[in-house]
Design a protein around this motif. Structure first.
Motif: not given
Length: 159
Positions: A128-142
């Motif tokens: 979740a910390v990584i996802a927050e840091l990447l923010g809107e720049d992430v299109r998808r993740q796994a």
């Protein structure tokens, strides 16, 4: 770079890991008939020249209680991947972070970051910390959780 016989002997003596003793370079030196200073200087030179990539401890995460080891994979815009990867790599719980090419259409991910946690909840918090840091720049993740150690060695040079 040309390796001389002594460099090759040092590589052979250390490629399975440094001895687990109080003075590992001294132990290698005694084995090879050198001084510890010679061993350290030669290894430093080989590292500077790229023959040795790194000298580091390689823990068995499972044995030390980290059972949630996940390679997080992220699909981010190419123009942002370097900047974002730098930021992710600085997180204290990320052991390694790197960019890899996509393999479309099946594999859209280009940013990889390994996390280690003792509990599933801790792993989820890290992600979740990584996802927050990447923010809107992430299109998808796994997240790809490991279930066993497949390899913990580097290149081996035969006799």
């Amino acid at each position: 770079m040309q390796l001389d016989d002594i460099d090759r002997q040092i590589i052979h003596a250390t490629q399975a890991g440094l001895p687990l003793v109080a003075e590992p370079y001294q132990a290698i030196a005694e084995q090879l008939g050198l001084t510890a200073e010679d061993v350290m200087q030669r290894m430093a030179k080989m590292q500077q020249q790229g023959v040795i990539r790194r000298i580091a401890a390689v823990p068995n995460h499972y044995k030390i209680g980290y059972h949630y080891n996940g390679m997080t994979v992220w699909d981010v815009e190419e123009e942002h991947v370097h900047r974002l990867g730098q930021r992710v790599a600085e997180l204290p719980f990320v052991s390694h972070c790197y960019q890899r090419p996509r393999h479309l259409p099946d594999w859209p991910y280009n940013l990889f970051a390994m996390v280690h946690a003792k509990t599933e909840q801790d792993a989820e918090r890290q992600i979740a910390v990584i996802a927050e840091l990447l923010g809107e720049d992430v299109r998808r993740q796994a997240v790809l959780y490991s279930t066993k150690i497949l390899k913990k060695t580097g290149l081996r040079i035969a006799g």
